[in-house]
Design an enzyme around this catalytic site. Structure first.
Site, PDB file in Angstrom:
ATOM      1  N   ASN A   9     -13.978 -12.625   5.468  1.00 34.88           N
ATOM      2  CA  ASN A   9     -14.149 -11.173   5.320  1.00 34.88           C
ATOM      3  C   ASN A   9     -15.404 -10.791   6.099  1.00 34.88           C
ATOM      4  OD1 ASN A   9     -14.597  -8.564   4.475  1.00 34.88           O
ATOM      5  ND2 ASN A   9     -15.064  -9.100   2.347  1.00 34.88           N
ATOM      6  N   LYS A  11     -16.536  -7.948   6.732  1.00 35.67           N
ATOM      7  CA  LYS A  11     -17.166  -6.707   6.237  1.00 35.67           C
ATOM      8  C   LYS A  11     -17.479  -5.780   7.412  1.00 35.67           C
ATOM      9  CE  LYS A  11     -18.638  -9.231   2.208  1.00 35.67           C
ATOM     10  NZ  LYS A  11     -19.566  -9.389   1.089  1.00 35.67           N
ATOM     11  N   HIS A  94     -11.924  -5.045  -3.176  1.00 40.36           N
ATOM     12  CA  HIS A  94     -13.177  -5.800  -3.064  1.00 40.36           C
ATOM     13  C   HIS A  94     -14.255  -5.098  -3.890  1.00 40.36           C
ATOM     14  CE1 HIS A  94     -16.834  -7.507  -1.403  1.00 40.36           C
ATOM     15  NE2 HIS A  94     -16.092  -8.526  -1.031  1.00 40.36           N
ATOM     16  N   GLU A  96     -17.196  -4.368  -3.308  1.00 39.09           N
ATOM     17  CA  GLU A  96     -17.964  -3.343  -2.580  1.00 39.09           C
ATOM     18  C   GLU A  96     -17.185  -2.038  -2.511  1.00 39.09           C
ATOM     19  OE1 GLU A  96     -18.763  -5.833   0.811  1.00 39.09           O
ATOM     20  OE2 GLU A  96     -20.034  -7.076  -0.454  1.00 39.09           O
ATOM     21  N   GLU A 166     -14.225 -13.260  -7.447  1.00 37.19           N
ATOM     22  CA  GLU A 166     -15.547 -13.121  -6.850  1.00 37.19           C
ATOM     23  C   GLU A 166     -16.524 -12.531  -7.863  1.00 37.19           C
ATOM     24  OE1 GLU A 166     -15.162 -12.861  -2.281  1.00 37.19           O
ATOM     25  OE2 GLU A 166     -14.927 -10.845  -3.063  1.00 37.19           O
ATOM     26  N   GLY A 172     -23.043 -12.477  -1.588  1.00 34.85           N
ATOM     27  CA  GLY A 172     -24.134 -12.174  -0.670  1.00 34.85           C
ATOM     28  C   GLY A 172     -25.514 -12.496  -1.211  1.00 34.85           C
ATOM     29  N   SER A 213     -20.883 -16.379  -1.898  1.00 31.43           N
ATOM     30  CA  SER A 213     -21.855 -17.325  -1.339  1.00 31.43           C
ATOM     31  C   SER A 213     -21.271 -18.709  -1.055  1.00 31.43           C
ATOM     32  CB  SER A 213     -23.093 -17.426  -2.232  1.00 31.43           C
ATOM     33  OG  SER A 213     -23.747 -16.161  -2.317  1.00 31.43           O
TER      34      SER A 213
HETATM   35  P1  PGA Z   1     -20.331 -13.745   0.596  1.00 29.91           P
HETATM   36  O1  PGA Z   1     -19.233 -12.583   0.373  1.00 29.91           O
HETATM   37  O2  PGA Z   1     -19.560 -14.967   1.027  1.00 29.91           O
HETATM   38  O3  PGA Z   1     -21.232 -13.204   1.679  1.00 29.91           O
HETATM   39  O4  PGA Z   1     -21.025 -13.942  -0.699  1.00 29.91           O
HETATM   40  C1  PGA Z   1     -17.984 -12.879  -0.191  1.00 29.91           C
HETATM   41  C2  PGA Z   1     -17.172 -11.623  -0.260  1.00 29.91           C
HETATM   42  O5  PGA Z   1     -17.734 -10.547  -0.523  1.00 29.91           O
HETATM   43  O6  PGA Z   1     -15.944 -11.659  -0.050  1.00 29.91           O
END
Ligand code: PGA
Length: 252
Positions: A9, A11, A94, A96, A166, A172, A213
């Site tokens: 992803n 983003k 997601h 976000e 997640e 992140g 992460s």
């Molecule tokens: P990350 O994000 O691997 O940077 O923690 C995962 C995600 O949001 O899908």
């Protein structure tokens, strides 16, 4: 029995030119790795260019979001048929999107229905906040997200769904969950919630990824768990060596 699937992803990162060079730097290596499904999810403007580059590589393409309506006066939105022109996958719900753009379980549900109707494979994200985790509400939260988000999904297509667990506190932050902890959430809550909706057999066929992460260094810990069928990778999917290492770990 379930083929692992690793999705990157990206983003809101990478212009079309930058996307091209990232794909160029890793596609040869990625296509050589068997026994695992691979998916790249660049931002919308890069989908056309990346889809051309992925032709014949066996690497799948996904969008990071879409609207549920067929077409019309929804300024700034992208319709399912527009996504399906280039993609096989679409990330839905997601955290976000939920946190910054007000997506609810009901909106997630409409998007899941639209994706399945258009032959897209939804990667449906669920996960608890830091507070919910601290107050032991993880199970209740992910069960609600699954039962509302996937309600009334076509049972004939349900086995193709992908769920990404997640935990929001792990996204992140560099603070991944542990393999054991994530596996327990899948075993105790997510797969049972899927079984409630679609029956035991279908729930066993649905692939569930871990996200939050994941790196080349910790991927093995997650993929060695019986319930975890791959990963949804954010930050590390922008670094070719890390992403290749994660895909290799899933193939073992
Ligand atoms: P990350 O994000 O691997 O940077 O923690 C995962 C995600 O949001 O899908």
């Amino acid at each position: 029995m379930r083929t692992p699937i690793v999705a990157g992803n990206w983003k809101m990162n990478k212009t079309v030119e930058e996307a091209r060079s990232l794909v160029l730097s890793m596609s040869l290596k990625l296509r050589e790795i068997g026994g695992v499904e691979k998916v790249l999810c660049p931002p919308f403007p890069a989908l056309l260019a990346v889809s051309a580059m992925l032709q014949g590589t066996g690497i799948g393409l996904g969008a990071q979001n879409m609207h549920w309506e067929e077409k019309g006066a929804y300024t700034g939105e992208v319709a399912p048929a527009m996504v399906a022109e280039f993609c096989q996958f679409v990330i839905i719900g997601h955290s976000e999107r939920r946190a910054y753009f007000g997506e609810t379980d009901e909106m997630v549900n409409k998007k899941v229905h639209a994706a399945l109707a258009h032959g897209l494979t939804p990667i449906v994200c669920v996960g608890e906040t830091e507070d919910e985790y601290a107050s032991n509400r993880t199970g209740e939260v992910v069960r609600r997200q699954i039962s509302r988000g996937l309600a009334d999904a076509d049972p004939a297509k349900a086995a193709t769904l992908i769920v990404a667990y997640e935990p929001i506190w792990a996204i992140g932050t560099g603070r991944a969950s542990s393999g054991e902890n994530a596996n327990a959430v899948l075993a105790d809550h997510i797969r049972p919630a899927l079984a409630d909706l679609f029956g035991e057999d279908t729930s066993q066929a649905i692939r569930i990824q871990y996200g939050g992460s994941v790196t080349g260094a910790n991927a093995d810990e997650f993929f060695s768990q019986p319930e975890i069928d791959g990963a949804l990778v954010g930050g590390a999917s922008l670094k070719k060596d890390d992403f290749i290492a994660i895909v290799q770990a899933a193939a073992k």
